[in-house]
Design a protein around this motif. Structure first.
Motif, PDB file in Angstrom:
ATOM      1  N   TRP A 103     -27.664 -20.888  -4.636  1.00 22.67           N
ATOM      2  CA  TRP A 103     -27.631 -21.307  -3.239  1.00 22.67           C
ATOM      3  C   TRP A 103     -26.215 -21.113  -2.727  1.00 22.67           C
ATOM      4  N   ASP A 104     -26.072 -20.852  -1.453  1.00 28.56           N
ATOM      5  CA  ASP A 104     -24.746 -20.599  -0.890  1.00 28.56           C
ATOM      6  C   ASP A 104     -23.898 -21.871  -0.903  1.00 28.56           C
ATOM      7  N   THR A 105     -22.604 -21.681  -0.696  1.00 25.74           N
ATOM      8  CA  THR A 105     -21.676 -22.809  -0.649  1.00 25.74           C
ATOM      9  C   THR A 105     -21.185 -22.969   0.785  1.00 25.74           C
ATOM     10  N   ASP A 106     -20.333 -23.962   1.008  1.00 30.63           N
ATOM     11  CA  ASP A 106     -19.627 -24.040   2.286  1.00 30.63           C
ATOM     12  C   ASP A 106     -18.424 -23.093   2.195  1.00 30.63           C
ATOM     13  N   ALA A 107     -17.557 -23.130   3.191  1.00 31.37           N
ATOM     14  CA  ALA A 107     -16.437 -22.183   3.219  1.00 31.37           C
ATOM     15  C   ALA A 107     -15.483 -22.385   2.037  1.00 31.37           C
ATOM     16  N   TRP A 108     -15.525 -23.559   1.387  1.00 30.46           N
ATOM     17  CA  TRP A 108     -14.606 -23.836   0.283  1.00 30.46           C
ATOM     18  C   TRP A 108     -15.288 -23.906  -1.065  1.00 30.46           C
ATOM     19  N   GLY A 109     -16.472 -23.326  -1.162  1.00 32.10           N
ATOM     20  CA  GLY A 109     -17.100 -23.171  -2.476  1.00 32.10           C
ATOM     21  C   GLY A 109     -17.923 -24.352  -2.957  1.00 32.10           C
ATOM     22  N   VAL A 316     -25.889  -9.068 -14.664  1.00 35.76           N
ATOM     23  CA  VAL A 316     -26.780  -9.814 -15.571  1.00 35.76           C
ATOM     24  C   VAL A 316     -27.312 -11.120 -14.960  1.00 35.76           C
ATOM     25  N   TYR A 317     -26.771 -11.512 -13.811  1.00 39.00           N
ATOM     26  CA  TYR A 317     -27.252 -12.727 -13.130  1.00 39.00           C
ATOM     27  C   TYR A 317     -27.898 -12.396 -11.784  1.00 39.00           C
ATOM     28  N   LYS A 318     -28.073 -11.100 -11.529  1.00 43.79           N
ATOM     29  CA  LYS A 318     -28.456 -10.587 -10.203  1.00 43.79           C
ATOM     30  C   LYS A 318     -29.556 -11.399  -9.527  1.00 43.79           C
ATOM     31  N   GLN A 319     -29.284 -11.824  -8.327  1.00 43.58           N
ATOM     32  CA  GLN A 319     -30.294 -12.524  -7.525  1.00 43.58           C
ATOM     33  C   GLN A 319     -29.989 -12.268  -6.050  1.00 43.58           C
ATOM     34  N   ASP A 320     -31.028 -12.011  -5.263  1.00 45.01           N
ATOM     35  CA  ASP A 320     -30.808 -11.792  -3.831  1.00 45.01           C
ATOM     36  C   ASP A 320     -30.828 -13.126  -3.104  1.00 45.01           C
ATOM     37  N   GLY A 321     -30.193 -13.145  -1.950  1.00 43.72           N
ATOM     38  CA  GLY A 321     -30.176 -14.367  -1.158  1.00 43.72           C
ATOM     39  C   GLY A 321     -29.048 -14.317  -0.150  1.00 43.72           C
ATOM     40  N   ASP A 322     -28.959 -15.374   0.661  1.00 39.77           N
ATOM     41  CA  ASP A 322     -27.896 -15.432   1.661  1.00 39.77           C
ATOM     42  C   ASP A 322     -26.714 -16.203   1.064  1.00 39.77           C
ATOM     43  N   PHE A 323     -25.715 -15.470   0.611  1.00 43.33           N
ATOM     44  CA  PHE A 323     -24.558 -16.109  -0.022  1.00 43.33           C
ATOM     45  C   PHE A 323     -23.288 -15.780   0.767  1.00 43.33           C
ATOM     46  N   ALA A 324     -23.409 -15.767   2.099  1.00 45.49           N
ATOM     47  CA  ALA A 324     -22.316 -15.267   2.945  1.00 45.49           C
ATOM     48  C   ALA A 324     -21.008 -16.037   2.751  1.00 45.49           C
ATOM     49  N   ASN A 325     -21.078 -17.375   2.721  1.00 45.25           N
ATOM     50  CA  ASN A 325     -19.834 -18.152   2.576  1.00 45.25           C
ATOM     51  C   ASN A 325     -19.191 -17.925   1.219  1.00 45.25           C
ATOM     52  N   ALA A 326     -20.020 -17.965   0.187  1.00 47.60           N
ATOM     53  CA  ALA A 326     -19.506 -17.789  -1.171  1.00 47.60           C
ATOM     54  C   ALA A 326     -18.857 -16.407  -1.318  1.00 47.60           C
ATOM     55  N   ARG A 327     -19.547 -15.401  -0.756  1.00 48.24           N
ATOM     56  CA  ARG A 327     -19.029 -14.032  -0.875  1.00 48.24           C
ATOM     57  C   ARG A 327     -17.710 -13.877  -0.118  1.00 48.24           C
ATOM     58  N   LYS A 328     -17.634 -14.521   1.042  1.00 45.82           N
ATOM     59  CA  LYS A 328     -16.396 -14.450   1.833  1.00 45.82           C
ATOM     60  C   LYS A 328     -15.243 -15.089   1.056  1.00 45.82           C
ATOM     61  N   LEU A 329     -15.518 -16.218   0.429  1.00 51.45           N
ATOM     62  CA  LEU A 329     -14.488 -16.892  -0.371  1.00 51.45           C
ATOM     63  C   LEU A 329     -14.044 -15.999  -1.538  1.00 51.45           C
ATOM     64  N   SER A 330     -14.993 -15.307  -2.142  1.00 47.87           N
ATOM     65  CA  SER A 330     -14.639 -14.434  -3.269  1.00 47.87           C
ATOM     66  C   SER A 330     -13.771 -13.259  -2.808  1.00 47.87           C
ATOM     67  N   GLN A 331     -13.924 -12.892  -1.514  1.00 45.48           N
ATOM     68  CA  GLN A 331     -13.142 -11.758  -0.987  1.00 45.48           C
ATOM     69  C   GLN A 331     -11.783 -12.196  -0.431  1.00 45.48           C
ATOM     70  N   ASN A 332     -11.731 -13.438   0.088  1.00 47.64           N
ATOM     71  CA  ASN A 332     -10.514 -13.892   0.792  1.00 47.64           C
ATOM     72  C   ASN A 332      -9.688 -14.930   0.043  1.00 47.64           C
ATOM     73  N   GLY A 333     -10.253 -15.536  -0.985  1.00 48.45           N
ATOM     74  CA  GLY A 333      -9.570 -16.649  -1.661  1.00 48.45           C
ATOM     75  C   GLY A 333      -8.467 -16.188  -2.614  1.00 48.45           C
ATOM     76  N   LEU A 334      -7.340 -16.881  -2.562  1.00 45.24           N
ATOM     77  CA  LEU A 334      -6.238 -16.577  -3.483  1.00 45.24           C
ATOM     78  C   LEU A 334      -5.612 -17.894  -3.944  1.00 45.24           C
TER      79      LEU A 334
END
Ligand SMILES: Cc1ncc(COP(=O)(O)O)c(C=O)c1O
Length: 359
Positions: A103-109, A316-334
């Motif tokens: 399931w997706d997260t909020d903007a902070w995971g 190996v964990y592939k699953q489709d879904g709406d993970f927009a916040n989580a994906r954004k955090l993975s791209q922008n988080g440092l």
């Protein structure tokens, strides 16, 4: 100036000396499994976190797996897991033959608050992850889980020392799982973990599972495994626990510098000043993440990414879904350096460089 993301060899001399003394003591006693150090460590955590049962084990991943097994979750069952987490949270679900439902997260995971939409007739549990040390709003999550009659296993691997409404991370759910991996706020000099629960029978089950199903030697009441903590790690953790509050204070002072110095920079988002956080990681977000990381690296500053790929995007964990916040955090988080072994002037220098990058 070289500023490492985390360099554990920087532990102060006094601490190193106490750890060496502790090693000498354990060596002299010749006891390397179970024993007083393990009992003392469990008791101290119980007292500190106000948890009736603390069961130590080999690492945080095992703690999660033991929790799932103790709750009789297995093949055919579904477990709701946030899309942004360290891989262990989902790994253990598959290891016991159940299915993680991401399931997706909020903007902070943190697990998005509408996670109950993922509940199906097969759902047995939800695993909220207190990512970066910030806590999922637990009163709300617990109420929803109770209504749906599913278990709550808290992944508090990053949240030792986080409290919400005065209640420790890991003590809200049916079981709370801790990791004492060396980089954690309370980190061993090797691997260690723990399960917390306020349910006596569950505690007994976890203890049995972690020690070959035996309550006494050679009596195996169930099929378990070996996931005992090392006595030596428990002994080191007893030493480190004594200085935990001091280390937390240092984290707080350094984090305040980041918040103050980096406020108001266009294109840079700072983490929320969450009251319930143990400040495990200081994760900033920017669309220029990769360039900033490179710039800091070229100026001697180590950073890290927690985590560059969300779990349902890993093949190996592939699953489709709406993970927009989580994906954004993975791209922008440092993650910027934040630990008790840093000096104030080093954090000031990191801030100076970040400001230079953005101007
Ligand atoms: C969120 C999360 N879950 C689980 C774990 C697993 O802990 P360990 O590394 O002790 O197995 C970790 C730590 O690495 C973690 O950060």
């Amino acid at each position: 100036m070289k500023i490492p993301f985390l360099d554990l060899s920087r532990m102060d001399q006094a601490l190193q000396a106490t750890l060496k003394d502790k090693f000498a003591k354990v060596l002299k006693e010749g006891r390397f499994s179970f024993g007083e150090e393990v009992l003392t460590f469990e008791k101290r955590v119980e007292d500190r976190l106000q948890s009736p049962h603390a069961i130590s084990c080999a690492n945080g991943t095992d703690a999660l797996e033991l929790a799932l097994r103790a709750l009789n979750i297995g093949p055919g069952d579904e477990v709701i897991v946030p899309a942004m987490t360290w891989v262990s949270t989902a790994e253990v679900v598959l290891m016991i033959g159940a299915t993680p439902v991401f399931w997706d997260t909020d903007a902070w995971g943190l697990l998005r608050s509408d996670w109950e939409k993922a509940i199906s007739p097969r759902t047995k549990a939800v695993i909220p992850v207190h990512l970066y040390g910030m806590m999922v709003p637990m009163a709300d999550l617990m109420a929803k889980a109770k209504k749906a009659d599913i278990f709550v296993i808290e992944d508090a691997a990053q949240a030792f020392g986080s409290f919400q409404e005065g209640k420790a991370a890991g003590t809200w759910g049916d079981v709370g799982c801790l990791s004492f991996y060396p980089t954690k706020n309370l980190g061993a000099l090797g691997e260690a973990g723990m399960c917390l629960t306020n349910q006596k029978e569950l505690a007994e089950q976890i203890r049995l599972l972690s020690n070959h199903g035996q309550a006494q030697r050679d009596v195996h009441s169930l099929v378990g495994r070996n996931s005992r903590i090392d006595t030596l790690q428990a002994a080191f953790l007893n030493v480190l626990l004594e200085r935990f509050d001091e280390f937390q204070e240092k984290r707080r002072i350094l984090a305040e510098i980041y918040w103050e110095e980096l406020a108001g920079i266009e294109g840079l988002t700072l983490p929320p000043k969450a009251e319930d956080s143990n400040l495990h990681l200081f994760v900033i977000q920017t669309e220029k993440r990769d360039l900033l990381k490179e710039f800091l690296q070229s100026n001697g500053v180590g950073t890290a990414i927690h985590y560059p790929i969300i779990v349902p995007d890993i093949p190996v964990y592939k699953q489709d879904g709406d993970f927009a916040n989580a994906r954004k955090l993975s791209q922008n988080g440092l993650s910027l350096p934040l630990n008790p072994w840093l000096e104030v002037k080093e954090v000031v220098e990191v801030c100076r460089l970040v400001k230079e990058f953005f101007t």
